[in-house]
Design a protein around this motif. Structure first.
Motif, PDB file in Angstrom:
ATOM      1  N   ARG A  81       0.841  -1.192   0.000  1.00  0.00           N
ATOM      2  CA  ARG A  81       0.000   0.000   0.000  1.00  0.00           C
ATOM      3  C   ARG A  81       0.884   1.253   0.000  1.00  0.00           C
ATOM      4  O   ARG A  81       1.997   1.259   0.527  1.00  0.00           O
ATOM      5  N   SER A  83       0.660   3.834   1.820  1.00  0.00           N
ATOM      6  CA  SER A  83       0.981   4.259   3.183  1.00  0.00           C
ATOM      7  C   SER A  83       2.101   3.420   3.781  1.00  0.00           C
ATOM      8  O   SER A  83       2.936   3.935   4.529  1.00  0.00           O
ATOM      9  N   ALA A  84       2.129   2.133   3.454  1.00  0.00           N
ATOM     10  CA  ALA A  84       3.191   1.262   3.980  1.00  0.00           C
ATOM     11  C   ALA A  84       4.537   1.658   3.393  1.00  0.00           C
ATOM     12  O   ALA A  84       5.555   1.693   4.106  1.00  0.00           O
ATOM     13  N   ARG A  87       5.880   4.897   4.917  1.00  0.00           N
ATOM     14  CA  ARG A  87       6.400   4.771   6.283  1.00  0.00           C
ATOM     15  C   ARG A  87       7.614   3.858   6.379  1.00  0.00           C
ATOM     16  O   ARG A  87       8.189   3.708   7.463  1.00  0.00           O
ATOM     17  N   PRO A 108      -5.102  10.350   2.837  1.00  0.00           N
ATOM     18  CA  PRO A 108      -4.654   9.211   3.654  1.00  0.00           C
ATOM     19  C   PRO A 108      -5.523   7.963   3.522  1.00  0.00           C
ATOM     20  O   PRO A 108      -4.996   6.851   3.469  1.00  0.00           O
ATOM     21  N   THR A 109      -6.830   8.133   3.468  1.00  0.00           N
ATOM     22  CA  THR A 109      -7.711   6.964   3.352  1.00  0.00           C
ATOM     23  C   THR A 109      -7.426   6.192   2.076  1.00  0.00           C
ATOM     24  O   THR A 109      -7.390   4.952   2.074  1.00  0.00           O
ATOM     25  N   ARG A 111      -4.542   6.307   0.376  1.00  0.00           N
ATOM     26  CA  ARG A 111      -3.185   5.743   0.462  1.00  0.00           C
ATOM     27  C   ARG A 111      -3.156   4.492   1.327  1.00  0.00           C
ATOM     28  O   ARG A 111      -2.302   3.627   1.143  1.00  0.00           O
ATOM     29  N   ASN A 112      -4.076   4.365   2.261  1.00  0.00           N
ATOM     30  CA  ASN A 112      -4.122   3.176   3.113  1.00  0.00           C
ATOM     31  C   ASN A 112      -4.546   1.933   2.343  1.00  0.00           C
ATOM     32  O   ASN A 112      -4.295   0.806   2.792  1.00  0.00           O
ATOM     33  N   ARG A 113      -5.201   2.123   1.217  1.00  0.00           N
ATOM     34  CA  ARG A 113      -5.678   0.976   0.444  1.00  0.00           C
ATOM     35  C   ARG A 113      -5.019   0.868  -0.924  1.00  0.00           C
ATOM     36  O   ARG A 113      -4.729  -0.225  -1.410  1.00  0.00           O
TER      37      ARG A 113
END
Length: 308
Positions: A81, A83-84, A87, A108-109, A111-113
């Motif tokens: 993802r 977001s992963a 980070r 962000p929502t 990017r989380n998926r």
């Protein structure tokens, strides 16, 4: 709206996924993050007969960062993802441009998926990650029942929302080279709201000579241009990055080389002006990053020589 009817597949291994894609051919679409595909299905801009969900395929959700500045690559699996990756400390240390660009990707929502490799496969000229892959000279790994192959970024994108991949091929990973010595990167874009598609975006890299002057400068564009990396070295070579305004000429060169189109969000003239301004800004930031990198390398070399 609702998607048109389709047959849903959820393979449990890579071999099974490739077999399904070989069987369904042009009628198949791969589902990973789905943040681009699902809206297109709902609006019936895409109507595949088969949806191949690869989220249950093991081994596609890893980030491997091999090496630091000037050595190594970051390999990003198809199910990683945004977001992963943003980070991941190893990925950021090896290629800082990844995290810098990912902060501009949607919200962000999403990017989380959403997945980084999926964004590249979607080949949207308004997306950041295809531009990053192009600028860095990265590549992707494509697999099918016929075998695997590596495709350079320059050979991957055939046009807006179009790649050179065969219908039965699955992108299993993307590889981004590490930052070269004395090189800095930056991302500058303007959007109506942060996270929206950029009116114009610039992804830039600047390399410094041993004496600290600009040796090379390149940029790739979001929502502008034809998808090619623009070499701006002719207008920037030999410049002192500590001198204010040094990148203005390179911005004007970019304006003359990068084509733009008007739409409901901006006129062609406005986009052209943004190309010039944002290019100069991105090159200035990238040069500042390169100066920091150069100073760190010099300090590390002096420390090593002192210890010896």
């Amino acid at each position: 709206m609702k998607p048109a009817p389709f047959t849903y597949h959820r393979p449990r291994s890579l071999d099974e996924a490739l077999s399904v894609l070989a069987e369904v051919g042009d009628e198949g679409k791969v589902l990973a993050g789905g943040q681009s595909l699902l809206p297109m299905l709902s609006m019936r801009l895409a109507s595949p007969g088969h949806l191949v969900d690869v989220n249950a395929v093991p081994g596609l959700d890893t980030v491997v960062a091999d090496g630091a500045v000037g050595d190594g690559v970051v390999r990003v699996g198809a199910l990683v993802r945004h977001s992963a990756l943003e980070r991941d400390g190893g990925a950021t240390a090896t290629q800082p441009l990844l995290a810098r660009a990912l902060r501009h990707v949607a919200h962000p929502t999403i990017r989380n998926r959403g997945t980084t490799v999926g964004s590249i496969a979607h080949a949207d000229p308004s997306a950041e990650m295809p531009a990053v892959l192009l600028l860095l000279g990265g590549s992707v790994e494509a697999a099918s029942v016929r075998g695997s192959r590596t495709v350079a970024a320059a050979d991957l994108f055939a046009g807006p929302l179009e790649t050179t991949l065969a219908p039965d091929e699955l992108l299993v990973a993307a590889t981004f080279p590490a930052t070269a010595p004395r090189t800095g990167t930056a991302v500058c874009e303007l959007a109506r709201r942060h996270g929206d598609y950029a009116v114009v975006g610039v992804v830039a890299a600047v390399g410094l000579a041993v004496d600290g002057t600009v040796e090379r400068a390149r940029a790739a564009y979001v929502s502008a241009g034809d998808g090619d990396v623009v070499d701006l070295t002719a207008a920037a070579a030999g410049a002192d990055p500590a001198r204010p305004g040094w990148a203005h000429e390179a911005g004007e060169l970019a304006r003359s080389q990068v084509g733009v189109e008007p739409d409901i969000h901006a006129s062609g003239d406005y986009r052209s002006q943004l190309v010039a301004v944002l290019t100069a800004r991105a090159l200035t930031e990238a040069a500042g990053d390169a100066r920091v990198t150069r100073a760190q390398e010099t300090k590390a070399r002096e420390t090593s020589e002192g210890a010896a």
